[in-house]
Design an enzyme around this catalytic site. Structure first.
Site, mmCIF file in Angstrom:
data_model
loop_
_atom_site.group_PDB
_atom_site.id
_atom_site.type_symbol
_atom_site.label_atom_id
_atom_site.label_comp_id
_atom_site.label_asym_id
_atom_site.label_seq_id
_atom_site.Cartn_x
_atom_site.Cartn_y
_atom_site.Cartn_z
ATOM 1 C CG MET A 1 -1.785 1.123 1.445
ATOM 2 S SD MET A 1 -2.732 0.981 3.003
ATOM 3 C CE MET A 1 -3.892 -0.288 2.561
ATOM 4 C CB CYS A 2 1.954 3.815 -1.935
ATOM 5 S SG CYS A 2 0.995 4.325 -3.353
ATOM 6 C CE LYS A 3 -0.095 10.650 3.845
ATOM 7 N NZ LYS A 3 0.554 11.049 5.111
#
Length: 191
Positions: free
Chosen positions: A66-68
């Site tokens: 997951m990335c922001k």
């Protein structure tokens, strides 16, 4: 001999024009969120699901997390797209400036570094919980596609993950090109 060379040049040109026309046709077929409101769309999102035909994705998908992503409107009308993610156990940040098109919810980005053009479509969002994006990338005569599920939080309802998988499959992605990204706190909790 010269006629044969001209024939090959003509065929190559025809193929390039056909590829470009197919890319333009496919962009016109991608729907965007009705009555799209950019002010509600900007802010922080977490990538939860990816589906892609990009060669790098197919090689690296097992390593992705997951990335922001933070979307910030700029004074000149562009939208700053800043993604922070884990790469080789380090935090990396990439920033792109998305230009609006005449169609609200459709943005374009050109990468001078990679020589590619990206069309980003906000296909569906409720603004407060999730959004589904569809991206086309053109580099030379090659075209690649990507579908993304973003969430406002790192925790996502199973129904939204299932919705994303159906969305990706409806756009031609196969099981081996779809991944639900593992949740992580590494890099994405930092400001």
């Amino acid at each position: 001999m010269m006629a044969m060379g001209l024939l090959w040049v003509g065929l190559a040109l025809l193929q390039a024009l056909e590829t470009q026309a197919q890319a333009q046709d496919s962009q016109q077929e991608i729907p965007v969120q009705p009555a799209f409101v950019e002010d509600k769309f900007v802010g922080t999102w977490y990538s939860v699901g990816l589906a892609s035909t990009f060669p790098w994705f197919l090689k690296k998908k097992a390593e992705l997390m997951m990335c922001k992503t933070v979307l910030t409107p700029e004074i000149d009308g562009t939208v700053n797209f800043t993604a922070t993610f884990v790469s080789n156990n380090q935090c990396e940040t990439r920033t792109s400036l998305l230009r609006k098109t005449q169609q609200p919810g459709h943005y374009v980005y050109k990468s001078l570094k990679w020589g590619s053009e990206h069309n980003i479509f906000v296909v569906e969002t409720n603004y407060e919980e999730y959004c589904l994006l569809y991206t086309t990338k053109t580099k030379g005569n090659s075209n690649f596609n990507m579908a993304t599920l973003y969430s406002r939080t790192k925790d996502v309802r199973p129904e939204l993950k299932e919705r994303f998988i159906r969305f990706a499959k409806s756009h031609g992605f196969t099981e081996d090109t779809i991944v639900i990204l593992p949740k992580t706190d590494q890099c994405i909790d930092e400001n």
